[in-house]
Design a protein around this motif. Structure first.
Motif, PDB file in Angstrom:
ATOM      1  N   LYS A  48     -34.029   9.863 -28.253  1.00  0.00           N
ATOM      2  CA  LYS A  48     -35.372  10.415 -28.482  1.00  0.00           C
ATOM      3  C   LYS A  48     -35.470  11.938 -28.340  1.00  0.00           C
ATOM      4  CE  LYS A  48     -37.262   7.581 -29.780  1.00  0.00           C
ATOM      5  NZ  LYS A  48     -36.840   6.892 -31.043  1.00  0.00           N
ATOM      6  N   GLY A  50     -34.348  14.131 -30.783  1.00  0.00           N
ATOM      7  CA  GLY A  50     -34.365  14.860 -32.051  1.00  0.00           C
ATOM      8  C   GLY A  50     -33.157  14.615 -32.940  1.00  0.00           C
ATOM      9  N   THR A  51     -32.504  13.463 -32.751  1.00  0.00           N
ATOM     10  CA  THR A  51     -31.324  13.130 -33.562  1.00  0.00           C
ATOM     11  C   THR A  51     -31.659  13.030 -35.043  1.00  0.00           C
ATOM     12  OG1 THR A  51     -31.151  11.420 -31.858  1.00  0.00           O
ATOM     13  CG2 THR A  51     -29.277  11.659 -33.360  1.00  0.00           C
ATOM     14  N   HIS A 108     -25.331   8.718 -29.283  1.00  0.00           N
ATOM     15  CA  HIS A 108     -26.104   9.005 -28.061  1.00  0.00           C
ATOM     16  C   HIS A 108     -25.204   8.903 -26.826  1.00  0.00           C
ATOM     17  CE1 HIS A 108     -29.888   9.141 -30.082  1.00  0.00           C
ATOM     18  NE2 HIS A 108     -29.973   7.864 -30.347  1.00  0.00           N
ATOM     19  N   ARG A 130     -33.790  17.634 -25.169  1.00  0.00           N
ATOM     20  CA  ARG A 130     -35.270  17.722 -25.173  1.00  0.00           C
ATOM     21  C   ARG A 130     -35.757  17.518 -23.751  1.00  0.00           C
ATOM     22  NH1 ARG A 130     -39.259  13.512 -28.506  1.00  0.00           N
ATOM     23  NH2 ARG A 130     -41.106  14.854 -28.504  1.00  0.00           N
ATOM     24  N   SER A 138     -41.429   9.166 -25.154  1.00  0.00           N
ATOM     25  CA  SER A 138     -40.941   8.725 -26.466  1.00  0.00           C
ATOM     26  C   SER A 138     -40.078   7.463 -26.325  1.00  0.00           C
ATOM     27  CB  SER A 138     -40.143   9.864 -27.113  1.00  0.00           C
ATOM     28  OG  SER A 138     -39.699   9.494 -28.388  1.00  0.00           O
ATOM     29  N   TYR A 193     -34.765  20.891 -28.481  1.00  0.00           N
ATOM     30  CA  TYR A 193     -35.842  20.393 -29.353  1.00  0.00           C
ATOM     31  C   TYR A 193     -37.018  21.371 -29.364  1.00  0.00           C
ATOM     32  CZ  TYR A 193     -39.555  17.089 -30.851  1.00  0.00           C
ATOM     33  OH  TYR A 193     -40.613  16.465 -31.493  1.00  0.00           O
ATOM     34  N   GLY A 259     -44.026  13.792 -32.436  1.00  0.00           N
ATOM     35  CA  GLY A 259     -43.205  14.930 -32.842  1.00  0.00           C
ATOM     36  C   GLY A 259     -43.679  16.259 -32.280  1.00  0.00           C
TER      37      GLY A 259
HETATM   38  S1  PPS Z   1     -33.430   8.052 -31.672  1.00  0.00           S
HETATM   39  O1  PPS Z   1     -34.035   6.718 -31.881  1.00  0.00           O
HETATM   40  O2  PPS Z   1     -32.979   8.200 -30.284  1.00  0.00           O
HETATM   41  O3  PPS Z   1     -32.370   8.377 -32.622  1.00  0.00           O
HETATM   42  O4  PPS Z   1     -34.633   9.062 -31.862  1.00  0.00           O
HETATM   43  P1  PPS Z   1     -34.548  10.625 -32.168  1.00  0.00           P
HETATM   44  O5  PPS Z   1     -34.510  10.821 -33.621  1.00  0.00           O
HETATM   45  O6  PPS Z   1     -33.502  11.271 -31.329  1.00  0.00           O
HETATM   46  O7  PPS Z   1     -35.936  11.122 -31.594  1.00  0.00           O
HETATM   47  C1  PPS Z   1     -37.172  10.623 -32.066  1.00  0.00           C
HETATM   48  C2  PPS Z   1     -38.225  11.625 -31.637  1.00  0.00           C
HETATM   49  O8  PPS Z   1     -38.101  12.804 -32.469  1.00  0.00           O
HETATM   50  C3  PPS Z   1     -39.327  13.008 -33.178  1.00  0.00           C
HETATM   51  N1  PPS Z   1     -39.054  13.601 -34.478  1.00  0.00           N
HETATM   52  C4  PPS Z   1     -39.439  14.838 -34.814  1.00  0.00           C
HETATM   53  N2  PPS Z   1     -40.081  15.799 -34.116  1.00  0.00           N
HETATM   54  C5  PPS Z   1     -40.354  16.964 -34.760  1.00  0.00           C
HETATM   55  N3  PPS Z   1     -40.023  17.218 -36.042  1.00  0.00           N
HETATM   56  C6  PPS Z   1     -39.372  16.281 -36.786  1.00  0.00           C
HETATM   57  N4  PPS Z   1     -39.057  16.541 -38.051  1.00  0.00           N
HETATM   58  C7  PPS Z   1     -39.047  15.034 -36.163  1.00  0.00           C
HETATM   59  N5  PPS Z   1     -38.420  13.912 -36.580  1.00  0.00           N
HETATM   60  C8  PPS Z   1     -38.438  13.051 -35.543  1.00  0.00           C
HETATM   61  C9  PPS Z   1     -39.913  11.593 -33.270  1.00  0.00           C
HETATM   62  O9  PPS Z   1     -41.270  11.635 -33.611  1.00  0.00           O
HETATM   63  C10 PPS Z   1     -39.647  11.093 -31.856  1.00  0.00           C
HETATM   64  O10 PPS Z   1     -40.427  11.764 -30.874  1.00  0.00           O
HETATM   65  P2  PPS Z   1     -41.878  11.254 -30.381  1.00  0.00           P
HETATM   66  O11 PPS Z   1     -42.210  12.120 -29.202  1.00  0.00           O
HETATM   67  O12 PPS Z   1     -41.747   9.810 -30.012  1.00  0.00           O
HETATM   68  O13 PPS Z   1     -42.815  11.495 -31.522  1.00  0.00           O
END
Ligand code: PPS
Length: 295
Positions: A48, A50-51, A108, A130, A138, A193, A259
């Motif tokens: 969670k 920003g992958t 991860h 993050r 998240s 992040y 996000g």
């Molecule tokens: S995972 O399942 O662990 O692979 O998730 P991961 O992608 O690492 O993290 C998901 C969170 O990243 C937010 N997200 C973003 N934030 C900002 N900009 C962009 N473009 C973006 N894309 C994904 C996503 O909404 C999750 O955070 P939260 O706080 O739950 O919204």
């Protein structure tokens, strides 16, 4: 995709002291013996952090900003998830064997569990960290919608488990600190992040430099725009809505949820915040990493 049976919120299993999703743990031997190649590029984060965002940025860079090419497949097919293993779906290692080089891989894993061939081959890694509070929130919502996780219980129960590292992939503290230490000796670009939220263009330029790629200003601006939260939320190739609801149920909570930096303030009580801060100080004592919990 084969029919996927509904998941039962299975309990965690431990791999070398780190709690893991049981279906991932069942295929751990494939990960441990994974053969990295020198031109593999890895994006790694604690869950969670920003992958998906970083993966989309890198895939667009690899395709010189060509949106059609980047939209060829959902993100989880374009960027195989190394340790992913769910019955009925190809595992990460199965996908990667057939992926031509140069491969771009998601993980991860805490640093000590990385297959050693990544280091032997001097592979490049982009690590994204993050702040711990937004990750906790998240991750809590993700536990409710992604059915491979054990039931999270109440927010208070979950936060306690998270603080003690009793969640899949273990302790946030150990993860961010372990990768930070490793970044001193390996080719690791350590990003935050919150910095990406603050100035995505600046952080994408860091990624470009690390990848030794050069793109025009126009293409760079296009990548910044296409990887904004709102664009990625609408894009079915990045929002995980192509997965069956037996794996992710977006009606419970969307994968692309908020996000932002600072959403934790809507969820932590004053008491939770105080005890979290105390515990944080203890766990991060002596560590130079500084996280911003709001922008
Ligand atoms: S995972 O399942 O662990 O692979 O998730 P991961 O992608 O690492 O993290 C998901 C969170 O990243 C937010 N997200 C973003 N934030 C900002 N900009 C962009 N473009 C973006 N894309 C994904 C996503 O909404 C999750 O955070 P939260 O706080 O739950 O919204």
């Amino acid at each position: 995709m084969e029919k996927v049976e509904p998941f039962q919120f299975l309990p965690l299993q431990t791999i070398r002291g780190i709690p893991f999703l049981s279906c991932f743990a069942d295929r751990w031997a494939d990960v441990e013996s994974f053969q990295a190649r020198p031109d593999d590029l890895l994006v790694c984060t604690y869950p969670k952090a920003g992958t998906t965002w970083t993966s989309e940025i890198v895939d667009l860079i690899l395709n010189d900003g060509d949106l059609e090419k980047a939209n060829r497949d959902p993100i989880y097919m374009r960027v195989p998830f190394l340790e992913f293993a769910v019955p009925g779906v190809p595992t990460g290692t199965e996908l990667l064997v057939d992926t031509p080089s140069p491969r771009f891989i998601k993980s991860h894993l805490p640093v000590q569990l990385m297959p050693k061939t990544f280091w032997e081959n001097n592979c490049k890694v982009i690590y994204v960290a993050r702040n711990a509070k937004d990750v906790a929130v998240s991750y809590y919502f993700f536990h409710q919608m992604a059915k491979v996780h054990p039931k999270p219980g109440t927010w208070d129960n979950f936060l306690e488990k998270y603080m003690t590292g009793n969640v899949s992939f273990g302790s946030w503290y150990d993860h961010v600190k372990g990768w930070w230490e490793k970044s001193k000796e390996q080719r690791i670009l350590y990003l935050f992040y919150e910095d990406m939220k603050e100035d995505p263009k600046r952080e994408i330029q860091k990624i470009l430099k690390f990848m030794e790629k050069d793109l025009s200003e126009e293409v760079l601006d296009k990548i910044v725009h296409k990887t904004s939260f709102n664009e990625m939320k609408q894009n079915k190739m990045t929002n995980y809505r192509t997965l069956p609801t037996t794996i992710m149920d977006h009606s419970v909570s969307p994968f692309m949820r908020k996000g932002i930096a600072g959403d934790w303030k809507k969820h932590f009580t004053v008491t939770q915040n105080e005890s979290f801060d105390e515990d944080y100080e203890r766990n991060m004592a002596g560590c130079p990493l500084r996280f911003r919990t709001e922008l």
